[in-house]
Design a protein around this motif. Structure first.
Motif, PDB file in Angstrom:
ATOM      1  N   PRO B 212       0.820  -1.218   0.000  1.00  0.00           N
ATOM      2  CA  PRO B 212       0.000   0.000   0.000  1.00  0.00           C
ATOM      3  C   PRO B 212       0.853   1.267   0.000  1.00  0.00           C
ATOM      4  O   PRO B 212       2.007   1.250   0.422  1.00  0.00           O
ATOM      5  N   THR B 213       0.239   2.348  -0.466  1.00  0.00           N
ATOM      6  CA  THR B 213       0.923   3.632  -0.406  1.00  0.00           C
ATOM      7  C   THR B 213       0.990   4.066   1.064  1.00  0.00           C
ATOM      8  O   THR B 213       0.247   3.574   1.902  1.00  0.00           O
ATOM      9  N   GLU B 214       1.882   4.994   1.322  1.00  0.00           N
ATOM     10  CA  GLU B 214       2.028   5.485   2.691  1.00  0.00           C
ATOM     11  C   GLU B 214       0.692   6.003   3.223  1.00  0.00           C
ATOM     12  O   GLU B 214       0.350   5.800   4.382  1.00  0.00           O
ATOM     13  N   GLN B 215      -0.061   6.623   2.354  1.00  0.00           N
ATOM     14  CA  GLN B 215      -1.342   7.208   2.752  1.00  0.00           C
ATOM     15  C   GLN B 215      -2.350   6.134   3.176  1.00  0.00           C
ATOM     16  O   GLN B 215      -3.172   6.363   4.063  1.00  0.00           O
ATOM     17  N   ASP B 216      -2.313   4.973   2.534  1.00  0.00           N
ATOM     18  CA  ASP B 216      -3.273   3.901   2.849  1.00  0.00           C
ATOM     19  C   ASP B 216      -2.757   2.935   3.902  1.00  0.00           C
ATOM     20  O   ASP B 216      -3.466   2.027   4.317  1.00  0.00           O
ATOM     21  N   GLN B 217      -1.503   3.104   4.302  1.00  0.00           N
ATOM     22  CA  GLN B 217      -0.860   2.097   5.139  1.00  0.00           C
ATOM     23  C   GLN B 217      -1.568   1.871   6.482  1.00  0.00           C
ATOM     24  O   GLN B 217      -1.810   0.741   6.883  1.00  0.00           O
ATOM     25  N   LEU B 218      -1.874   2.947   7.167  1.00  0.00           N
ATOM     26  CA  LEU B 218      -2.493   2.812   8.492  1.00  0.00           C
ATOM     27  C   LEU B 218      -3.811   2.047   8.395  1.00  0.00           C
ATOM     28  O   LEU B 218      -4.087   1.143   9.183  1.00  0.00           O
ATOM     29  N   GLN B 219      -4.597   2.403   7.386  1.00  0.00           N
ATOM     30  CA  GLN B 219      -5.893   1.756   7.218  1.00  0.00           C
ATOM     31  C   GLN B 219      -5.721   0.244   7.041  1.00  0.00           C
ATOM     32  O   GLN B 219      -6.510  -0.542   7.564  1.00  0.00           O
ATOM     33  N   TRP B 220      -4.704  -0.169   6.316  1.00  0.00           N
ATOM     34  CA  TRP B 220      -4.470  -1.602   6.115  1.00  0.00           C
ATOM     35  C   TRP B 220      -4.041  -2.289   7.406  1.00  0.00           C
ATOM     36  O   TRP B 220      -4.473  -3.396   7.703  1.00  0.00           O
ATOM     37  N   VAL B 221      -3.174  -1.658   8.157  1.00  0.00           N
ATOM     38  CA  VAL B 221      -2.737  -2.260   9.427  1.00  0.00           C
ATOM     39  C   VAL B 221      -3.939  -2.428  10.356  1.00  0.00           C
ATOM     40  O   VAL B 221      -4.156  -3.494  10.940  1.00  0.00           O
ATOM     41  N   LEU B 222      -4.762  -1.386  10.457  1.00  0.00           N
ATOM     42  CA  LEU B 222      -5.931  -1.469  11.335  1.00  0.00           C
ATOM     43  C   LEU B 222      -6.940  -2.479  10.803  1.00  0.00           C
ATOM     44  O   LEU B 222      -7.619  -3.161  11.571  1.00  0.00           O
TER      45      LEU B 222
END
Ligand SMILES: [Zn+2]
Ligand SMILES: [Zn+2]
Lengths: 118, 241
Positions: B212-222
Protein backbone atom coordinates in the motif's frame (compact mmCIF):
# COMPACT_ATOMS: atom_id res chain seq x y z
CA UNK A 1 -25.69 14.93 37.08
CA UNK A 2 -25.44 12.08 34.58
CA UNK A 3 -22.19 10.14 34.33
CA UNK A 4 -19.85 11.11 31.49
CA UNK A 5 -20.91 9.09 28.43
CA UNK A 6 -17.65 9.42 26.54
CA UNK A 7 -16.62 6.13 24.96
CA UNK A 8 -13.02 5.23 25.76
CA UNK A 9 -10.69 2.77 24.04
CA UNK A 10 -10.34 1.96 20.36
CA UNK A 11 -10.60 -1.78 19.79
CA UNK A 12 -11.45 -2.37 23.44
CA UNK A 13 -14.37 -0.09 24.19
CA UNK A 14 -15.12 1.34 27.62
CA UNK A 15 -17.12 4.15 29.22
CA UNK A 16 -15.72 7.05 31.22
CA UNK A 17 -18.46 7.28 33.88
CA UNK A 18 -17.07 10.26 35.84
CA UNK A 19 -19.67 12.87 36.94
CA UNK A 20 -20.49 15.12 33.97
CA UNK A 21 -20.16 18.90 34.05
CA UNK A 22 -21.88 19.70 30.75
CA UNK A 23 -23.69 18.23 27.76
CA UNK A 24 -22.07 18.25 24.32
CA UNK A 25 -24.04 19.44 21.27
CA UNK A 26 -24.31 15.75 20.27
CA UNK A 27 -26.22 15.05 23.47
CA UNK A 28 -23.45 13.33 25.35
CA UNK A 29 -22.90 14.24 29.02
CA UNK A 30 -19.21 15.07 29.41
CA UNK A 31 -16.97 15.24 32.49
CA UNK A 32 -14.42 17.96 33.28
CA UNK A 33 -11.59 15.83 32.00
CA UNK A 34 -13.21 15.08 28.65
CA UNK A 35 -14.77 18.45 27.80
CA UNK A 36 -12.83 20.70 25.43
CA UNK A 37 -12.67 24.50 25.76
CA UNK A 38 -15.65 24.86 23.40
CA UNK A 39 -17.79 22.51 25.49
CA UNK A 40 -17.44 19.61 23.05
CA UNK A 41 -16.90 15.92 23.73
CA UNK A 42 -13.61 14.43 22.44
CA UNK A 43 -15.26 12.90 19.39
CA UNK A 44 -16.94 16.13 18.26
CA UNK A 45 -13.78 18.12 19.06
CA UNK A 46 -11.57 15.71 17.14
CA UNK A 47 -13.94 15.71 14.18
CA UNK A 48 -12.66 19.23 13.60
CA UNK A 49 -9.08 17.99 13.48
CA UNK A 50 -9.61 14.77 11.54
CA UNK A 51 -6.52 14.91 9.43
CA UNK A 52 -4.00 15.67 12.15
CA UNK A 53 -2.81 12.68 14.18
CA UNK A 54 -0.79 15.08 16.34
CA UNK A 55 -4.07 16.39 17.73
CA UNK A 56 -4.46 14.66 21.11
CA UNK A 57 -8.06 13.63 20.40
CA UNK A 58 -7.37 12.34 16.90
CA UNK A 59 -7.93 8.63 17.60
CA UNK A 60 -11.34 9.29 19.12
CA UNK A 61 -12.39 11.32 16.11
CA UNK A 62 -11.01 8.72 13.73
CA UNK A 63 -12.60 5.81 15.56
CA UNK A 64 -16.08 6.01 14.04
CA UNK A 65 -14.64 6.23 10.54
CA UNK A 66 -12.44 3.23 11.30
CA UNK A 67 -15.46 1.16 12.39
CA UNK A 68 -17.37 2.19 9.25
CA UNK A 69 -14.46 1.29 6.99
CA UNK A 70 -13.61 -2.00 8.67
CA UNK A 71 -17.23 -3.20 8.82
CA UNK A 72 -17.46 -2.41 5.12
CA UNK A 73 -14.30 -4.32 4.37
CA UNK A 74 -15.48 -7.34 6.38
CA UNK A 75 -19.07 -6.92 5.22
CA UNK A 76 -19.84 -7.22 8.92
CA UNK A 77 -22.70 -5.01 10.09
CA UNK A 78 -22.54 -6.51 13.57
CA UNK A 79 -19.00 -5.24 14.01
CA UNK A 80 -20.17 -1.69 13.35
CA UNK A 81 -23.30 -2.06 15.45
CA UNK A 82 -21.20 -3.25 18.40
CA UNK A 83 -19.39 0.04 18.28
CA UNK A 84 -22.36 2.18 17.39
CA UNK A 85 -24.65 0.83 20.09
CA UNK A 86 -21.84 0.99 22.57
CA UNK A 87 -21.05 4.54 21.63
CA UNK A 88 -24.65 5.73 21.66
CA UNK A 89 -25.64 3.40 24.48
CA UNK A 90 -25.63 5.39 27.64
CA UNK A 91 -27.16 8.65 26.52
CA UNK A 92 -29.90 7.00 24.44
CA UNK A 93 -31.85 6.79 27.65
CA UNK A 94 -31.49 3.05 27.86
CA UNK A 95 -34.75 2.34 26.03
CA UNK A 96 -33.42 -0.33 23.75
CA UNK A 97 -30.75 -0.44 21.14
CA UNK A 98 -30.85 -0.68 17.41
CA UNK A 99 -28.73 -3.74 16.81
CA UNK A 100 -29.32 -3.64 13.07
CA UNK A 101 -30.96 -7.03 12.67
CA UNK A 102 -28.51 -8.76 14.90
CA UNK A 103 -30.20 -11.68 16.63
CA UNK A 104 -28.40 -11.38 19.91
CA UNK A 105 -26.72 -14.78 19.82
CA UNK A 106 -23.33 -14.83 21.35
CA UNK A 107 -24.04 -12.31 24.04
CA UNK A 108 -25.57 -15.00 26.20
CA UNK A 109 -23.55 -15.75 29.25
CA UNK A 110 -21.79 -12.42 29.19
CA UNK A 111 -21.63 -11.78 32.88
CA UNK A 112 -22.78 -8.36 33.95
CA UNK A 113 -23.41 -7.29 30.38
CA UNK A 114 -25.91 -4.54 30.95
CA UNK A 115 -25.91 -2.83 27.60
CA UNK A 116 -27.97 -5.21 25.51
CA UNK A 117 -31.71 -5.71 25.90
CA UNK A 118 -32.89 -9.25 25.59
CA UNK B 1 26.00 28.33 11.51
CA UNK B 2 22.32 27.60 11.38
CA UNK B 3 22.66 23.81 11.43
CA UNK B 4 24.24 24.00 14.89
CA UNK B 5 21.11 25.61 16.23
CA UNK B 6 19.04 22.94 14.52
CA UNK B 7 21.22 20.21 15.94
CA UNK B 8 20.85 21.71 19.40
CA UNK B 9 17.09 21.80 18.92
CA UNK B 10 17.04 18.14 17.89
CA UNK B 11 19.05 17.28 20.99
CA UNK B 12 16.24 18.70 23.08
CA UNK B 13 13.70 16.34 21.48
CA UNK B 14 12.50 13.19 23.24
CA UNK B 15 15.21 10.47 23.03
CA UNK B 16 12.93 8.23 20.92
CA UNK B 17 12.32 11.14 18.56
CA UNK B 18 16.08 11.77 18.33
CA UNK B 19 16.64 8.11 17.48
CA UNK B 20 14.18 8.43 14.62
CA UNK B 21 16.10 11.44 13.31
CA UNK B 22 19.66 10.13 13.72
CA UNK B 23 19.22 6.36 13.22
CA UNK B 24 15.76 6.26 11.60
CA UNK B 25 14.89 3.47 13.99
CA UNK B 26 13.17 3.05 17.35
CA UNK B 27 12.95 0.04 19.61
CA UNK B 28 11.42 0.77 22.97
CA UNK B 29 8.67 -0.23 25.39
CA UNK B 30 6.93 2.64 27.15
CA UNK B 31 3.70 3.38 29.03
CA UNK B 32 1.04 5.45 27.20
CA UNK B 33 1.95 8.73 28.96
CA UNK B 34 5.53 8.42 27.72
CA UNK B 35 4.35 7.67 24.18
CA UNK B 36 2.25 10.85 24.41
CA UNK B 37 5.48 12.67 25.21
CA UNK B 38 7.16 11.10 22.16
CA UNK B 39 4.27 12.20 19.92
CA UNK B 40 4.27 15.71 21.43
CA UNK B 41 7.98 15.92 20.64
CA UNK B 42 7.46 14.66 17.06
CA UNK B 43 4.72 17.27 16.62
CA UNK B 44 7.34 20.01 17.04
CA UNK B 45 9.65 18.54 14.40
CA UNK B 46 8.37 20.21 11.24
CA UNK B 47 8.43 23.73 12.67
CA UNK B 48 11.89 23.27 14.21
CA UNK B 49 13.84 21.31 11.60
CA UNK B 50 13.88 22.52 8.03
CA UNK B 51 16.94 20.63 6.88
CA UNK B 52 15.91 17.85 4.54
CA UNK B 53 18.61 15.51 5.72
CA UNK B 54 17.12 15.53 9.20
CA UNK B 55 13.49 15.30 8.30
CA UNK B 56 11.42 12.58 9.95
CA UNK B 57 11.62 9.24 8.16
CA UNK B 58 8.77 8.29 5.84
CA UNK B 59 5.90 6.58 7.67
CA UNK B 60 6.56 8.45 10.94
CA UNK B 61 3.66 10.86 10.61
CA UNK B 62 1.39 8.78 8.41
CA UNK B 63 1.73 5.45 10.23
CA UNK B 64 3.68 5.52 13.47
CA UNK B 65 2.05 8.53 15.14
CA UNK B 66 -1.58 7.56 14.44
CA UNK B 67 -0.86 3.95 15.43
CA UNK B 68 0.58 5.15 18.75
CA UNK B 69 -2.55 7.28 19.24
CA UNK B 70 -4.81 4.28 18.59
CA UNK B 71 -2.89 1.95 20.90
CA UNK B 72 -2.73 4.52 23.70
CA UNK B 73 -6.55 4.47 23.70
CA UNK B 74 -6.55 0.78 24.60
CA UNK B 75 -3.66 0.52 27.03
CA UNK B 76 -4.04 1.32 30.73
CA UNK B 77 -1.64 3.90 32.27
CA UNK B 78 0.42 1.26 34.08
CA UNK B 79 0.81 -1.03 31.07
CA UNK B 80 3.12 -0.74 28.12
CA UNK B 81 3.35 -0.50 24.36
CA UNK B 82 6.47 -1.87 22.72
CA UNK B 83 7.36 -0.62 19.26
CA UNK B 84 10.24 -1.64 17.05
CA UNK B 85 10.31 0.53 13.96
CA UNK B 86 13.04 0.38 11.36
CA UNK B 87 12.27 3.22 8.97
CA UNK B 88 15.57 3.16 7.09
CA UNK B 89 13.81 1.67 4.08
CA UNK B 90 14.51 -1.54 2.16
CA UNK B 91 17.69 -0.29 0.49
CA UNK B 92 20.11 -0.66 3.39
CA UNK B 93 22.67 -3.42 2.60
CA UNK B 94 21.78 -5.78 5.45
CA UNK B 95 18.21 -6.13 4.18
CA UNK B 96 19.31 -7.36 0.74
CA UNK B 97 19.36 -11.07 -0.06
CA UNK B 98 21.65 -12.83 -2.54
CA UNK B 99 21.47 -11.66 -6.14
CA UNK B 100 21.30 -13.70 -9.35
CA UNK B 101 21.52 -13.13 -13.06
CA UNK B 102 18.42 -13.54 -15.22
CA UNK B 103 18.66 -14.77 -18.82
CA UNK B 104 18.58 -11.84 -21.29
CA UNK B 105 18.28 -11.01 -25.00
CA UNK B 106 19.71 -8.08 -26.90
CA UNK B 107 19.73 -5.15 -26.44
CA UNK B 108 19.68 -6.10 -22.76
CA UNK B 109 23.17 -7.01 -21.54
CA UNK B 110 22.30 -8.17 -18.06
CA UNK B 111 19.59 -8.28 -15.46
CA UNK B 112 20.59 -8.71 -11.84
CA UNK B 113 17.78 -9.62 -9.51
CA UNK B 114 17.67 -9.62 -5.71
CA UNK B 115 15.11 -9.40 -2.96
CA UNK B 116 15.21 -7.21 0.11
CA UNK B 117 13.31 -8.19 3.24
CA UNK B 118 12.28 -5.18 5.32
CA UNK B 119 10.50 -5.98 8.59
CA UNK B 120 9.91 -2.34 9.41
CA UNK B 121 7.30 -2.48 12.14
CA UNK B 122 6.66 -4.73 15.15
CA UNK B 123 4.29 -3.74 17.91
CA UNK B 124 3.24 -5.36 21.17
CA UNK B 125 0.56 -3.83 23.37
CA UNK B 126 -1.00 -5.03 26.62
CA UNK B 127 -4.63 -3.98 26.32
CA UNK B 128 -7.09 -2.94 29.01
CA UNK B 129 -9.11 -6.15 28.68
CA UNK B 130 -6.08 -8.28 29.52
CA UNK B 131 -5.44 -9.41 25.95
CA UNK B 132 -2.16 -8.76 24.16
CA UNK B 133 -2.03 -7.42 20.60
CA UNK B 134 0.99 -7.96 18.37
CA UNK B 135 1.35 -6.45 14.92
CA UNK B 136 4.05 -6.82 12.30
CA UNK B 137 4.53 -5.26 8.88
CA UNK B 138 7.16 -6.61 6.50
CA UNK B 139 7.93 -5.45 2.99
CA UNK B 140 9.55 -7.73 0.45
CA UNK B 141 11.01 -5.81 -2.43
CA UNK B 142 12.16 -7.31 -5.69
CA UNK B 143 14.92 -5.36 -7.40
CA UNK B 144 16.01 -5.76 -11.00
CA UNK B 145 19.04 -3.87 -12.15
CA UNK B 146 18.99 -3.72 -15.91
CA UNK B 147 21.93 -2.94 -18.15
CA UNK B 148 21.28 -2.34 -21.84
CA UNK B 149 23.06 -0.92 -24.81
CA UNK B 150 21.03 1.25 -27.14
CA UNK B 151 21.43 1.26 -30.98
CA UNK B 152 23.97 4.10 -30.77
CA UNK B 153 26.14 2.01 -28.46
CA UNK B 154 25.33 3.90 -25.29
CA UNK B 155 25.23 1.94 -22.07
CA UNK B 156 22.16 2.48 -19.93
CA UNK B 157 21.40 1.30 -16.41
CA UNK B 158 18.21 1.28 -14.54
CA UNK B 159 16.84 -0.40 -11.40
CA UNK B 160 13.22 -1.40 -11.13
CA UNK B 161 11.58 -2.37 -7.89
CA UNK B 162 8.33 -4.02 -6.92
CA UNK B 163 7.18 -4.35 -3.31
CA UNK B 164 4.74 -6.71 -1.66
CA UNK B 165 3.79 -6.51 1.98
CA UNK B 166 2.81 -8.89 4.72
CA UNK B 167 0.80 -7.65 7.70
CA UNK B 168 0.15 -9.88 10.68
CA UNK B 169 -2.02 -9.26 13.72
CA UNK B 170 -2.06 -11.62 16.66
CA UNK B 171 -4.18 -11.24 19.76
CA UNK B 172 -3.64 -13.45 22.79
CA UNK B 173 -6.78 -13.39 24.88
CA UNK B 174 -7.06 -13.37 28.62
CA UNK B 175 -7.73 -16.83 30.14
CA UNK B 176 -11.44 -17.52 29.94
CA UNK B 177 -12.24 -14.57 27.65
CA UNK B 178 -15.40 -15.24 25.56
CA UNK B 179 -14.89 -16.13 21.91
CA UNK B 180 -17.52 -16.24 19.18
CA UNK B 181 -17.10 -16.79 15.46
CA UNK B 182 -17.91 -13.56 13.57
CA UNK B 183 -21.11 -13.56 11.50
CA UNK B 184 -19.28 -12.91 8.27
CA UNK B 185 -16.04 -14.48 7.06
CA UNK B 186 -13.03 -12.20 6.63
CA UNK B 187 -12.09 -11.02 3.12
CA UNK B 188 -10.51 -13.87 1.15
CA UNK B 189 -7.15 -12.16 1.16
CA UNK B 190 -6.97 -12.57 4.93
CA UNK B 191 -5.83 -15.84 6.50
CA UNK B 192 -7.15 -16.40 10.01
CA UNK B 193 -6.07 -18.93 12.60
CA UNK B 194 -7.68 -19.50 15.96
CA UNK B 195 -5.70 -21.52 18.42
CA UNK B 196 -7.84 -22.49 21.40
CA UNK B 197 -6.12 -23.00 24.72
CA UNK B 198 -5.99 -21.56 28.18
CA UNK B 199 -5.36 -18.33 26.36
CA UNK B 200 -6.97 -18.36 22.93
CA UNK B 201 -4.75 -16.91 20.21
CA UNK B 202 -6.37 -15.36 17.13
CA UNK B 203 -4.09 -14.42 14.29
CA UNK B 204 -4.74 -12.80 10.94
CA UNK B 205 -2.31 -12.41 8.07
CA UNK B 206 -2.58 -10.69 4.75
CA UNK B 207 -0.24 -10.29 1.82
CA UNK B 208 -0.65 -7.19 -0.26
CA UNK B 209 0.82 -6.74 -3.70
CA UNK B 210 1.64 -4.05 -4.51
CA UNK B 211 2.42 -2.78 -1.01
CA UNK B 212 0.00 0.00 0.00
CA UNK B 213 0.92 3.63 -0.41
CA UNK B 214 2.03 5.48 2.69
CA UNK B 215 -1.34 7.21 2.75
CA UNK B 216 -3.27 3.90 2.85
CA UNK B 217 -0.86 2.10 5.14
CA UNK B 218 -2.49 2.81 8.49
CA UNK B 219 -5.89 1.76 7.22
CA UNK B 220 -4.47 -1.60 6.12
CA UNK B 221 -2.74 -2.26 9.43
CA UNK B 222 -5.93 -1.47 11.33
CA UNK B 223 -7.98 -3.56 8.89
CA UNK B 224 -5.89 -6.65 9.64
CA UNK B 225 -5.90 -5.87 13.37
CA UNK B 226 -9.70 -5.81 13.21
CA UNK B 227 -10.14 -9.55 12.70
CA UNK B 228 -8.98 -10.73 16.16
CA UNK B 229 -11.35 -8.23 17.76
CA UNK B 230 -14.36 -9.42 15.77
CA UNK B 231 -14.11 -12.67 17.76
CA UNK B 232 -14.78 -11.06 21.14
CA UNK B 233 -18.04 -9.19 21.80
CA UNK B 234 -17.60 -5.87 23.60
CA UNK B 235 -17.17 -6.29 27.32
CA UNK B 236 -19.75 -5.15 29.80
CA UNK B 237 -19.71 -1.48 30.71
CA UNK B 238 -16.51 -0.69 32.48
CA UNK B 239 -15.16 2.45 34.02
CA UNK B 240 -12.05 3.44 32.16
CA UNK B 241 -10.18 6.68 32.02
ZN1 LIG C 1 -15.29 11.61 30.92
ZN1 LIG D 1 -20.15 15.41 21.16
Amino acid sequence: MNPCAVTTGFFVLGRCGRPSVTVCRCGRPVCARHVDPQGLCPECAAAQAYADPFHPGWARGYRRRYYEQSSGMYNDAVWYSWFDSYDRGQFDGGDGFDLGGYDGDGFDGDDGNDWVDS
Amino acid sequence: MFWRKTRAAIERFHPVHQGLVWQRTASVTLPPAEWDAVVASLARHAETVKRRKWRLPDRTVAVLVPLIRVLCEDVAPGDAIGITADLRGPQVPEKAGPSRQLPVRKPIRSITEWFALDPWLAVRAELRDGSVLELTVTDRVRYRKIHKVNPRGKHKHKTKSKAVQRITARRTLQPGQDVRRPDTPPPRTLAVRVKPGKRTVISATTKLGPAPTEQDQLQWVLAVATEPFRWTPPAAERRTA
